[in-house]
Design an enzyme around this catalytic site. Structure first.
Site, PDB file in Angstrom:
ATOM      1  N   ASP A  26       0.971  -1.221  -0.052  1.00 54.90           N
ATOM      2  CA  ASP A  26      -0.138  -0.055   0.225  1.00 54.90           C
ATOM      3  C   ASP A  26       0.654   1.243   0.438  1.00 54.90           C
ATOM      4  O   ASP A  26       0.149   2.005  -0.903  1.00 54.90           O
ATOM      5  CB  ASP A  26      -0.469  -0.130   1.166  1.00 54.90           C
ATOM      6  CG  ASP A  26      -2.252  -0.913   0.904  1.00 54.90           C
ATOM      7  OD1 ASP A  26      -1.769  -1.701  -0.279  1.00 54.90           O
ATOM      8  OD2 ASP A  26      -3.220  -1.198   1.872  1.00 54.90           O
ATOM      9  N   ASN A 100      -4.319   8.552   1.692  1.00 55.43           N
ATOM     10  CA  ASN A 100      -4.819   8.363   2.416  1.00 55.43           C
ATOM     11  C   ASN A 100      -5.309   9.650   3.434  1.00 55.43           C
ATOM     12  O   ASN A 100      -6.714   9.725   4.479  1.00 55.43           O
ATOM     13  CB  ASN A 100      -3.999   7.640   3.543  1.00 55.43           C
ATOM     14  CG  ASN A 100      -4.254   6.002   3.345  1.00 55.43           C
ATOM     15  OD1 ASN A 100      -5.527   5.569   2.452  1.00 55.43           O
ATOM     16  ND2 ASN A 100      -3.350   5.249   3.013  1.00 55.43           N
ATOM     17  N   ASP A 130      -3.319  14.591  21.197  1.00 58.11           N
ATOM     18  CA  ASP A 130      -1.909  13.727  20.471  1.00 58.11           C
ATOM     19  C   ASP A 130      -1.900  13.604  19.353  1.00 58.11           C
ATOM     20  O   ASP A 130      -0.669  14.123  18.656  1.00 58.11           O
ATOM     21  CB  ASP A 130      -1.553  12.065  20.523  1.00 58.11           C
ATOM     22  CG  ASP A 130      -0.735  11.633  22.108  1.00 58.11           C
ATOM     23  OD1 ASP A 130      -0.976  12.063  23.111  1.00 58.11           O
ATOM     24  OD2 ASP A 130      -0.666  10.998  22.350  1.00 58.11           O
ATOM     25  N   TYR A 143      -4.462   4.572   8.935  1.00 60.75           N
ATOM     26  CA  TYR A 143      -4.000   5.418  10.520  1.00 60.75           C
ATOM     27  C   TYR A 143      -5.481   5.430  10.753  1.00 60.75           C
ATOM     28  O   TYR A 143      -5.202   5.012  12.443  1.00 60.75           O
ATOM     29  CB  TYR A 143      -3.749   6.783  10.400  1.00 60.75           C
ATOM     30  CG  TYR A 143      -2.577   6.597  11.315  1.00 60.75           C
ATOM     31  CD1 TYR A 143      -2.663   6.344  12.648  1.00 60.75           C
ATOM     32  CD2 TYR A 143      -1.904   8.345  11.473  1.00 60.75           C
ATOM     33  CE1 TYR A 143      -2.394   7.039  13.976  1.00 60.75           C
ATOM     34  CE2 TYR A 143      -1.919   8.293  12.504  1.00 60.75           C
ATOM     35  CZ  TYR A 143      -0.762   7.591  13.443  1.00 60.75           C
ATOM     36  OH  TYR A 143      -1.247   8.364  14.977  1.00 60.75           O
ATOM     37  N   SER A 144      -6.800   5.878  10.594  1.00 56.97           N
ATOM     38  CA  SER A 144      -7.714   6.661  11.169  1.00 56.97           C
ATOM     39  C   SER A 144      -8.609   6.151  11.850  1.00 56.97           C
ATOM     40  O   SER A 144      -8.953   5.940  13.297  1.00 56.97           O
ATOM     41  CB  SER A 144      -8.560   7.479  10.444  1.00 56.97           C
ATOM     42  OG  SER A 144      -9.758   7.787  11.037  1.00 56.97           O
ATOM     43  N   LEU A 145      -8.963   3.950  11.276  1.00 57.81           N
ATOM     44  CA  LEU A 145      -8.816   3.219  11.762  1.00 57.81           C
ATOM     45  C   LEU A 145      -8.289   2.821  13.391  1.00 57.81           C
ATOM     46  O   LEU A 145      -8.962   2.296  13.846  1.00 57.81           O
ATOM     47  CB  LEU A 145      -8.852   1.570  11.451  1.00 57.81           C
ATOM     48  CG  LEU A 145      -9.965   0.987  11.202  1.00 57.81           C
ATOM     49  CD1 LEU A 145     -11.455   0.930  11.324  1.00 57.81           C
ATOM     50  CD2 LEU A 145     -10.147  -0.434  10.260  1.00 57.81           C
ATOM     51  N   SER A 146      -7.138   2.706  13.254  1.00 55.54           N
ATOM     52  CA  SER A 146      -6.334   2.602  14.588  1.00 55.54           C
ATOM     53  C   SER A 146      -6.615   3.993  15.921  1.00 55.54           C
ATOM     54  O   SER A 146      -6.752   3.020  16.514  1.00 55.54           O
ATOM     55  CB  SER A 146      -4.633   3.029  14.413  1.00 55.54           C
ATOM     56  OG  SER A 146      -4.726   1.307  13.809  1.00 55.54           O
ATOM     57  N   GLN A 200       4.039   9.275   5.193  1.00 55.76           N
ATOM     58  CA  GLN A 200       5.723   9.373   3.724  1.00 55.76           C
ATOM     59  C   GLN A 200       6.066  10.609   3.910  1.00 55.76           C
ATOM     60  O   GLN A 200       7.694  11.083   3.983  1.00 55.76           O
ATOM     61  CB  GLN A 200       5.654   9.047   2.591  1.00 55.76           C
ATOM     62  CG  GLN A 200       4.621   7.404   2.097  1.00 55.76           C
ATOM     63  CD  GLN A 200       4.223   6.954   1.137  1.00 55.76           C
ATOM     64  OE1 GLN A 200       4.706   7.939   0.566  1.00 55.76           O
ATOM     65  NE2 GLN A 200       3.991   5.783   1.040  1.00 55.76           N
TER      66      GLN A 200
END
Lengths: 243, 243, 243, 243
Positions: A26, A100, A130, A143-146, A200
């Protein structure tokens, strides 16, 4: 796309292509999307590692997928992208497309950051957290899901705002329309706070910096297997339906 | 709207109005929405109790709000509604519009229920949970929020699927487009499982029953104060911005 | 305690006291706890800012609280502390007591970190996350709560392990006994990963570093108002019981 | 244990045993625990279905496990139980031991319930929610986990309070000591509210009913394979450590 001879190779290559073949995970696809989307060139992702949310062709499917694409049998799924700009003293310091998410986040040693969120100029709230993730539907499974965000289908034209470890427990993820202008203002002392683009690229922020985020004009043309639905990939990646 | 002389009073009244004034809380407004939306009559909500997400005029604002509405100075915010139908043996047992959500949920004594979710005919997953909430953006700040769902702005044309206490911890809320056809199939033994509509009407379900949910043709015309943004109501209801 | 004349002032002062009066917020108290706990000196916290979870005397209560403490009418609540040690190549690089938590966390620019967790030598799991919080019950209402951890009453002798934005959605907070030896091993590339102690001290970690955490021998003696229960402070800080 | 000849068979059998062999899933074990625990008879669970959190011997391990148990090579893990009593007008209506949890929960058609929580007589808060789970550490990986509760190791002497879909978003799970007396008071209108014990027994509650919960005097003696750690079962059940 993976080996670049020089700094501009990727862009130059992209301009001369009708189709971009991405071999990798990805992360590789995300980097390719930045070049491909503004030129309107479709991207055919071949997955070299473990199954990704985006790269759903396997290596052994490379030639059949290429043939089907050239024959026009595979359609591209359009993926909305965002443009994120870092503004300091009314000047745009840097600006980039993301597939993303754009994230404002604190360094490991920094305390909680204070961030004001405005949507279309309306004050939404002041986060003490944070960080804050501003994601596309494509980024909603990254990342948003985590961080506790919802899964948003790529067809839902929206922007997802997910705070990271908010101090105020009622600061829940918010989904707004994709035509919204999102603005984050960094308040208070801001040592080692960064704007990170698609995980990135990182830009060091200063106190009172603003980040402006809006839907990008161009969309990524992402070729995907027609036998696999979006939900099938979710089921597989999230291990739904198993005990 | 609050005192009905007879069983049909509400509908009859509704047909003869140009504007419906709702005095009460969010629950009263939800009931009124069912009558008002199909007739295209705007609703002016006056809040009699504590501040609701929907009913944002106070009693003392009643006359100014009425005047402003009649003068055409207050615009209606359009709110998407869903139509939920209970289907048994290929026959529609009951069908109703909802402003907030349709919920399939187990009774207090029942064990976990098993529910298959299909979207536009595609299998999404089999939930083992206390229930599944299918909400509109308006409903995203009601029951769905308590169950862990995101806050979705009313302008985002979408349907929110939020499982209640799912056995599989990766069964996270999913947001799909508002043109989707959502289907829930009740599997396995199903003692005391109910389809609940806007928290106001309950239908006992039987094993293998299906619930079909799609966007309703008509939208609620909800008159709101122009000085108050959606985010201002969120901040107030969710106590954002306080220590 | 707030103004130190020299580098050692705090420790020297602490050794000559029967009681330490802390004027400030929770952060000031945390710093004082490091000196007071090993010497067994009780701490009387006076809150100068907004209400903290720990510092529950107001400034106007200073003299009555002092009198009651000296008269022996106020008892100290014992608060468990942890000792966290950073180990590199089998050598302890640094070691410190914490009242709230020890956190291994990535810098803003770093990707997700990989961390193995062992408890009493048993492998628990490999986290791919932004970080992992190892908290005391006292710390359960601080950073751990923002990351999704439970509220743990100070009387529950336990250690709380709360991952920050875990990639694996089933990586839920785990509460283990306070006699456990907790070990975190940093795996893979580790650029700008830090061990942060009570949010006040940060140590740069290297790949393969280990963090060993165990209950400290001494407890903080924290003097608290007897009219205020633990739950009363929770209610006030978390705005429970309001609409 | 599975086939009972008569109503009292299970209890009579239990009294004449030195060891109870449970063939089934976690549900069968929970039912056996009620009989075995007060008599102090150890339970050897053999798992007939899919892996449970509790029943970790497979059918093919039955005879080796029996031999090892008889030879004294397998030790019992002690599991704390709770006693839940339903009190109406100061009279105990019913009382039962639970291994996992006691839950006060609303029926499918009921609106949100209002419940006051007291711990050792101290008012904690008034929940407006679908229900409240009072769980043992053993029960922390059952219903409580689905409702957002933490995983609590059986060695942590505690009681876990997890609200189900709370209206107030800051109503987070709370872990208190196992010597606490937990009291829930049902407030307001209470149509079809139930006290459910280990998911196996339901008692209809009336308005102003109280539920008193405290640690049971006896613990379950649960024989477990010594090669499998608690964390190994968690990893397997929660699919940790996989992509």
């Amino acid at each position: 796309m993976r080996n670049e001879a020089g700094g501009k190779a990727r862009e130059v290559l992209a301009r001369e292509c009708d189709l971009i073949l991405v071999l990798g995970g990805d992360g590789t696809l995300i980097a390719a999307a930045r070049e491909a989307a503004p030129l309107g060139i479709p991207v055919l992702p071949i997955n070299l590692g473990s199954l990704g949310f985006l790269t759903s062709f396997k290596l052994e499917e490379l030639y059949p997928a290429l043939e089907e694409t050239i024959a026009g049998h595979l359609e591209a799924s359009e993926r909305m992208m965002l443009t994120a700009s870092l503004v300091r003293d009314e000047k745009v310091v840097d600006s980039q497309r993301v597939l993303n998410e754009a994230v404002v986040t604190k360094g490991a040693l920094a305390r909680m950051i204070e961030l004001e969120l405005l949507i279309d100029g309306d004050f939404v709230c002041r986060y003490r957290a944070d960080g804050l993730i501003v994601a596309t539907p494509t980024g909603s499974t990254a990342y948003s899901l985590s961080a506790g965000g919802p899964i948003v289908h790529p067809a839902v034209e929206s922007i997802i705002l997910t705070p990271i470890c908010p101090h105020t427990l009622t600061d829940r993820p918010v989904v707004v329309g994709d035509s919204c202008n999102v603005e984050m203002r960094l308040r208070g002392a801001a040592e080692s706070v960064y704007l990170t683009l698609d995980g990135q690229k990182g830009l060091l922020m200063e106190s009172e910096d603003r980040v402006l985020i809006a839907r990008a004009n161009e969309r990524l043309q992402l070729i995907q297997p027609h036998r696999k639905s979006y939900y099938e990939i979710l089921r597989s990646k999230l291990k739904w339906g198993e005990a």
